[in-house]
Write a protein that holds these residues in place. Structure first.
Motif, PDB file in Angstrom:
ATOM      1  N   SER A  29     -66.108  51.188  19.621  1.00 10.51           N
ATOM      2  CA  SER A  29     -66.069  52.324  19.185  1.00 10.51           C
ATOM      3  C   SER A  29     -66.415  53.485  20.143  1.00 10.51           C
ATOM      4  O   SER A  29     -65.969  54.576  19.889  1.00 10.51           O
ATOM      5  CB  SER A  29     -66.738  52.687  17.996  1.00 10.51           C
ATOM      6  N   GLN A  30     -67.015  53.028  21.342  1.00 10.76           N
ATOM      7  CA  GLN A  30     -67.493  54.017  22.096  1.00 10.76           C
ATOM      8  C   GLN A  30     -66.587  53.942  23.347  1.00 10.76           C
ATOM      9  O   GLN A  30     -67.092  54.223  24.708  1.00 10.76           O
ATOM     10  CB  GLN A  30     -68.854  53.853  22.581  1.00 10.76           C
ATOM     11  N   GLU A  31     -65.415  53.328  22.985  1.00 14.09           N
ATOM     12  CA  GLU A  31     -64.360  53.311  24.411  1.00 14.09           C
ATOM     13  C   GLU A  31     -63.904  54.532  25.200  1.00 14.09           C
ATOM     14  O   GLU A  31     -64.053  55.617  24.414  1.00 14.09           O
ATOM     15  CB  GLU A  31     -63.268  52.228  24.034  1.00 14.09           C
ATOM     16  N   ASN A  32     -63.641  54.407  26.334  1.00 10.50           N
ATOM     17  CA  ASN A  32     -63.156  55.314  27.329  1.00 10.50           C
ATOM     18  C   ASN A  32     -61.751  55.274  27.662  1.00 10.50           C
ATOM     19  O   ASN A  32     -61.442  54.478  28.754  1.00 10.50           O
ATOM     20  CB  ASN A  32     -63.995  55.623  28.362  1.00 10.50           C
ATOM     21  N   TYR A  33     -60.765  55.458  26.741  1.00 10.72           N
ATOM     22  CA  TYR A  33     -59.359  54.877  27.183  1.00 10.72           C
ATOM     23  C   TYR A  33     -58.653  56.228  27.694  1.00 10.72           C
ATOM     24  O   TYR A  33     -58.715  57.303  26.994  1.00 10.72           O
ATOM     25  CB  TYR A  33     -58.701  54.505  25.816  1.00 10.72           C
ATOM     26  N   GLN A  34     -57.939  55.994  28.846  1.00 14.18           N
ATOM     27  CA  GLN A  34     -57.196  57.114  29.536  1.00 14.18           C
ATOM     28  C   GLN A  34     -55.687  56.857  29.481  1.00 14.18           C
ATOM     29  O   GLN A  34     -55.348  55.944  29.402  1.00 14.18           O
ATOM     30  CB  GLN A  34     -57.796  57.126  30.775  1.00 14.18           C
ATOM     31  N   THR A  35     -55.045  57.907  29.236  1.00 13.98           N
ATOM     32  CA  THR A  35     -53.583  57.928  29.514  1.00 13.98           C
ATOM     33  C   THR A  35     -53.251  58.388  30.867  1.00 13.98           C
ATOM     34  O   THR A  35     -53.439  59.399  31.384  1.00 13.98           O
ATOM     35  CB  THR A  35     -52.865  59.011  28.442  1.00 13.98           C
ATOM     36  N   ILE A  36     -52.324  57.665  31.418  1.00 15.35           N
ATOM     37  CA  ILE A  36     -52.014  57.833  32.841  1.00 15.35           C
ATOM     38  C   ILE A  36     -50.538  58.476  32.768  1.00 15.35           C
ATOM     39  O   ILE A  36     -49.491  57.942  32.246  1.00 15.35           O
ATOM     40  CB  ILE A  36     -51.878  56.391  33.837  1.00 15.35           C
ATOM     41  N   LEU A  37     -50.354  59.803  33.097  1.00 10.68           N
ATOM     42  CA  LEU A  37     -49.168  60.503  33.188  1.00 10.68           C
ATOM     43  C   LEU A  37     -48.609  61.170  34.375  1.00 10.68           C
ATOM     44  O   LEU A  37     -47.690  61.890  34.317  1.00 10.68           O
ATOM     45  CB  LEU A  37     -49.358  61.622  32.145  1.00 10.68           C
ATOM     46  N   ASP A  38     -49.535  61.025  35.333  1.00 12.16           N
ATOM     47  CA  ASP A  38     -49.174  61.519  36.902  1.00 12.16           C
ATOM     48  C   ASP A  38     -49.616  60.917  37.747  1.00 12.16           C
ATOM     49  O   ASP A  38     -50.654  59.930  37.591  1.00 12.16           O
ATOM     50  CB  ASP A  38     -49.980  62.942  36.871  1.00 12.16           C
ATOM     51  N   THR A  39     -49.057  60.865  38.934  1.00 10.37           N
ATOM     52  CA  THR A  39     -49.017  60.149  40.174  1.00 10.37           C
ATOM     53  C   THR A  39     -50.606  60.259  40.662  1.00 10.37           C
ATOM     54  O   THR A  39     -50.988  59.000  40.996  1.00 10.37           O
ATOM     55  CB  THR A  39     -48.045  60.254  41.301  1.00 10.37           C
TER      56      THR A  39
ATOM     57  N   ALA B 297     -35.744  42.256  26.928  1.00  5.55           N
ATOM     58  CA  ALA B 297     -36.874  43.104  26.505  1.00  5.55           C
ATOM     59  C   ALA B 297     -37.293  44.159  27.637  1.00  5.55           C
ATOM     60  O   ALA B 297     -36.948  43.798  28.786  1.00  5.55           O
ATOM     61  CB  ALA B 297     -38.304  42.400  26.114  1.00  5.55           C
ATOM     62  N   ASN B 298     -37.347  45.496  27.277  1.00 11.24           N
ATOM     63  CA  ASN B 298     -37.563  46.492  28.475  1.00 11.24           C
ATOM     64  C   ASN B 298     -39.032  46.693  28.496  1.00 11.24           C
ATOM     65  O   ASN B 298     -39.901  46.684  27.306  1.00 11.24           O
ATOM     66  CB  ASN B 298     -36.817  47.626  28.006  1.00 11.24           C
ATOM     67  N   LEU B 299     -39.578  46.901  29.461  1.00  8.09           N
ATOM     68  CA  LEU B 299     -40.972  47.275  29.659  1.00  8.09           C
ATOM     69  C   LEU B 299     -41.033  48.746  29.467  1.00  8.09           C
ATOM     70  O   LEU B 299     -40.625  49.516  29.628  1.00  8.09           O
ATOM     71  CB  LEU B 299     -41.294  47.208  31.370  1.00  8.09           C
ATOM     72  N   ILE B 300     -42.072  48.949  28.409  1.00  5.36           N
ATOM     73  CA  ILE B 300     -42.330  50.352  27.809  1.00  5.36           C
ATOM     74  C   ILE B 300     -43.503  50.940  28.532  1.00  5.36           C
ATOM     75  O   ILE B 300     -43.787  51.993  28.511  1.00  5.36           O
ATOM     76  CB  ILE B 300     -42.411  50.234  26.415  1.00  5.36           C
ATOM     77  N   GLY B 301     -44.526  50.068  28.830  1.00  7.45           N
ATOM     78  CA  GLY B 301     -45.877  50.473  29.392  1.00  7.45           C
ATOM     79  C   GLY B 301     -46.752  49.488  29.938  1.00  7.45           C
ATOM     80  O   GLY B 301     -46.437  48.322  29.485  1.00  7.45           O
ATOM     81  N   LEU B 302     -47.838  49.639  30.423  1.00  3.06           N
ATOM     82  CA  LEU B 302     -48.770  48.835  30.994  1.00  3.06           C
ATOM     83  C   LEU B 302     -50.146  49.258  30.719  1.00  3.06           C
ATOM     84  O   LEU B 302     -50.462  50.451  30.641  1.00  3.06           O
ATOM     85  CB  LEU B 302     -48.828  48.405  32.679  1.00  3.06           C
ATOM     86  N   SER B 303     -51.244  48.277  30.639  1.00  3.59           N
ATOM     87  CA  SER B 303     -52.597  48.657  30.156  1.00  3.59           C
ATOM     88  C   SER B 303     -53.591  47.846  31.391  1.00  3.59           C
ATOM     89  O   SER B 303     -53.223  46.838  31.722  1.00  3.59           O
ATOM     90  CB  SER B 303     -52.867  48.656  28.769  1.00  3.59           C
ATOM     91  N   PHE B 304     -54.762  48.711  31.682  1.00  4.89           N
ATOM     92  CA  PHE B 304     -55.498  47.825  32.395  1.00  4.89           C
ATOM     93  C   PHE B 304     -56.913  48.137  31.820  1.00  4.89           C
ATOM     94  O   PHE B 304     -57.108  49.057  31.304  1.00  4.89           O
ATOM     95  CB  PHE B 304     -55.260  48.543  33.988  1.00  4.89           C
TER      96      PHE B 304
ATOM     97  N   VAL C 221     -51.596  54.537  22.917  1.00  2.17           N
ATOM     98  CA  VAL C 221     -52.861  54.591  23.573  1.00  2.17           C
ATOM     99  C   VAL C 221     -54.110  53.607  23.308  1.00  2.17           C
ATOM    100  O   VAL C 221     -54.314  52.727  24.111  1.00  2.17           O
ATOM    101  CB  VAL C 221     -53.227  55.818  24.342  1.00  2.17           C
ATOM    102  N   PRO C 222     -54.567  53.861  22.261  1.00  3.68           N
ATOM    103  CA  PRO C 222     -55.506  53.274  21.638  1.00  3.68           C
ATOM    104  C   PRO C 222     -54.963  51.683  21.619  1.00  3.68           C
ATOM    105  O   PRO C 222     -56.200  50.759  21.663  1.00  3.68           O
ATOM    106  CB  PRO C 222     -56.032  53.730  20.048  1.00  3.68           C
TER     107      PRO C 222
END
Length: 716
Positions: free
Chosen positions: A113-123, A153-160, A281-282
């Motif tokens: 519940s204390q996660e720090n999840y980020q969205t990558i939208l710029d280089t 299938a098309n690649l829609i996104g990646l998570s790390f 994102v979550p």
């Protein structure tokens, strides 16, 4: 008799007589069932107080008695204080011995519940994450797609994820109304390609075979695949569930966001590109986060056994990439052959339906269990062999096979079911599964499904195509080679019987295989006391049924049913077999005892096969577990052997880039290849040599039978 009388029903004279005859046993049973309340204890109730746990002592006891789940909870800190700085026991990962030294490390928190999840939208953000991932000792990685078809299938996104609760999602193709601008997919993949193809940068994932296949569509060869949590869980205990949601709940006590939570269900279910980033994102970042945390728990458990680590590192992980290549290659089929076969099956099914109606004296739906119950048991008064969980007479295949020995209608029903299944599963369906991009069908191989370690395949299931009847062989005729190519099928000959000979060390079996004898003829000669050259076809058939039946735990009743003989005669055959091959009986008894004592058996490679029902009070379940205990080491060892062969052959093929040959299928003990005619002479002996080359020295030689043809049936 007062105590005994309390155990009986009044007036039940027969029961009373039995109790009188077994008086001593009755008193013993009474004594065993009585709770003893006068035991002298060296401790008082006041002294029984909850105290802080002795972690070292707990770890020793839980390890000794193999309470695996409690051990996981102990090592994860769930039995300790809620303070984050409380130390917990962890396994020293640098140790290579079977018994690892214990060290204390900061407790890993599992509160997502204390996660720090980020969205990558710029280089800029992406570059920063690439730098962090490149420098990380290990990072978790996952892809999100708009489907499960590895080619379409098309690649829609990646998570790390690089630390507990610290993850990011990189959206690439969310196209719902109002979606924010996202980075260009080609540009992103060019930036990520050096990282993802770097063998030295270690990655962990959940079912990374899928991610590797998806990235291959974008000219990225995913390397550095070091851990897979699905396979880690599978090697620890193949009887558990290994999907990420189940693993998270079992080991992290965390309920993950499911795909249905964000996409809905049924026909209105959204694809991932339609999911808003607020939800995507979550979901996606959590996948990577949970995967990393699961690895930190599962990997130390594997490190407690050198054998399990070898199975994981030397077999299952290298096989992941091999299976990805096989799946992507696919198999060429001829739909016209299947269409013609389907027409013939339709005619035959109609004839069988007519026969069934005549035998029943009325029309009925052959696919309706309820109508079958009425016809078979109420109108024809056939004996009830088994009931369903709800108490209704069973009409399953096992029951029909038994009834078919004595009654004509069940025999017709069995044939009808078999042909109907072939038609719906293969002759009708396979042409619809041809991929428009490749012109081939692409099955999906699953490493973490079967208990024994064997691979399973789905969509289509290639393992279930029958080979012992004409209809099944005709389906194999539709699996064809490309122009100027041939199909080569390489099959391990009687591998499980050879493993039985090795495990039992029976001199008769060892000598028969060492001399290169036909093992079924050799067994027939021993059992029926005739010279080897005088063994008849029926004697060999009976010996073959005995050989294979015993390794699957077949009873005298099962053997009698298969051979169409009396139970007494079947029992005589089995008794004669064990007289001639006493080592087999010793192995079976030894294995039952070992399984009951430790709860599992092992393959030659050390893979553990757990048997949850081996000490069940339910006799049928316990007997089934005992049969499984006898067979599992053979079936599991055969699986390990062919997996190692696949890895060796794939390694060779990756090096010999000039050869025009591809591994296209693995079915049971068989590997199937598509080979350019010009390379056959060079490739055929090499495949045989690599398959017969043994990683563990058996007491009998492995033998590989190879066939070549224009289609799979010709080659088999």
């Amino acid at each position: 008799m007062d105590k005994i009388a309390t155990l009986t029903f009044r007036g039940a004279k027969t029961l009373a007589a039995k109790l009188q005859q077994n008086k001593e046993l009755a008193y013993l049973s009474y004594q065993l069932a009585t709770i003893k309340t006068d035991v002298k204890l060296d401790i008082t109730c006041d002294e029984l107080q909850i105290t802080p746990p002795d972690v070292d002592k707990l770890h020793q006891l839980l390890s000794r008695y193999e309470f695996k789940r409690w051990l996981v909870e102990l090592e994860s800190g769930n039995w300790l204080s809620d303070k984050k700085d409380q130390p917990t026991v962890k396994i020293n990962q640098s140790s290579s011995t079977e018994n690892h030294a214990l060290v204390t490390t900061p407790r890993v928190t599992h509160q997502l519940s204390q996660e720090n999840y980020q969205t990558i939208l710029d280089t800029q953000t992406l570059s920063a994450w690439i730098d962090r991932l490149s420098q990380a000792d290990l990072f978790a990685f996952d892809t999100e797609t708009d489907g499960l078809d590895i080619l379409g299938a098309n690649l829609i996104g990646l998570s790390f994820a690089i630390a507990a609760g610290e993850a990011a999602y990189l959206p690439l193709a969310h196209d719902y109304l109002g979606a924010p601008d996202q980075l260009d997919r080609d540009q992103v993949l060019n930036m990520l390609k050096p990282l993802l193809e770097n063998e030295q940068v270690r990655k962990v994932g959940q079912n990374l075979k899928f991610d590797k296949s998806i990235l291959a569509n974008y000219d990225i060869d995913l390397k550095g695949i070091t851990f897979d949590t699905m396979l880690e869980s599978y090697i620890l205990d193949s009887t558990d569930r290994h999907d990420m949601d189940s693993l998270a709940e079992r080991y992290l006590h965390h309920k993950t966001i499911t795909f249905e939570d964000i996409a809905g269900k049924g026909k209105k279910q959204l694809t991932f590109n339609q999911i808003a980033l607020e939800q995507a994102v979550p979901y996606a970042a959590e996948d990577a986060d949970v995967t990393l945390q699961l690895h930190w728990i599962l990997w130390p458990q594997l490190q407690q056994s050198n054998a399990l680590m070898r199975v994981f590192q030397d077999i299952e992980m290298p096989l992941l990439a091999v299976l990805s290549r096989i799946e992507r290659t696919g198999v060429l089929i001829d739909p016209s052959i299947l269409a013609e076969h389907s027409k013939e099956l339709t005619i035959r099914l109609a004839d069988l339906e007519t026969q069934a109606h005549l035998l029943a004296g009325e029309s009925f739906n052959l696919a309706s269990p309820k109508q079958l119950q009425v016809i078979l048991y109420e109108k024809q008064k056939l004996p009830i062999r088994k009931k369903t969980p709800r108490g209704a007479p069973s009409t399953d295949e096992e029951v029909l096979a038994e009834l078919a020995l004595d009654y004509p209608l069940p025999k017709v029903l069995l044939e009808y079911r078999g042909l109907a299944k072939l038609k719906t599963t293969y002759t009708d369906k396979l042409p619809l599964m041809i991929n428009p991009l490749s012109g081939r069908i692409h099955t999906s191989y699953h490493q973490a499904v079967t208990v024994t370690g064997r691979l399973s395949s789905r969509d289509p299931n290639l393992q279930n195509i029958p080979i012992r009847n004409e209809e099944g062989r005709r389906i194999r005729q539709a699996f064809i080679a490309a122009p100027d190519y041939r199909i080569l099928a390489a099959d391990y000959s009687q591998i499980e019987l050879r493993i039985m000979a090795h495990l039992s060390q029976d001199p008769g079996l060892l000598n028969a295989f060492a001399a290169g004898k036909d093992i079924h003829c050799a067994t027939a000669a021993e059992v029926f006391a005739v010279p080897l050259d005088n063994v008849t076809f029926d004697q060999r058939r009976s010996a073959k049924a005995i050989n294979f039946g015993l390794i699957y735990g077949m009873s005298a009743f099962g053997l009698a049913r298969q051979l169409g003989i009396t139970r007494a005669k079947a029992q005589k055959y089995m008794d004669l077999y064990f007289e001639r091959y006493p080592g087999v009986m010793d192995y079976m008894e030894r294995t039952r005892k070992q399984a009951a004592e430790q709860g599992y058996v092992t393959t030659l490679e050390g893979r553990r096969l757990y048997l949850p029902d081996i000490q069940s009070r339910h006799v049928m379940r316990r007997k089934a577990a005992e049969r499984e205990a006898i067979n599992a080491p053979m079936q599991g060892s055969a699986a390990d052997i062919i997996k190692r062969a696949m890895i060796k052959i794939d390694t060779w093929l990756q090096q010999e880039t000039e050869l025009r040959v591809q591994m296209i299928m693995q079915v049971h003990d068989e590997l199937v290849f598509e080979i350019d005619e010009r390379d056959l002479d060079e490739v055929q002996p090499k495949i045989r040599a690599l398959m017969e080359e043994q990683s563990i020295q058996l007491r009998v030689p492995l033998q590989v039978d190879i066939g070549v043809g224009d289609n799979w049936d010709q080659a088999h």
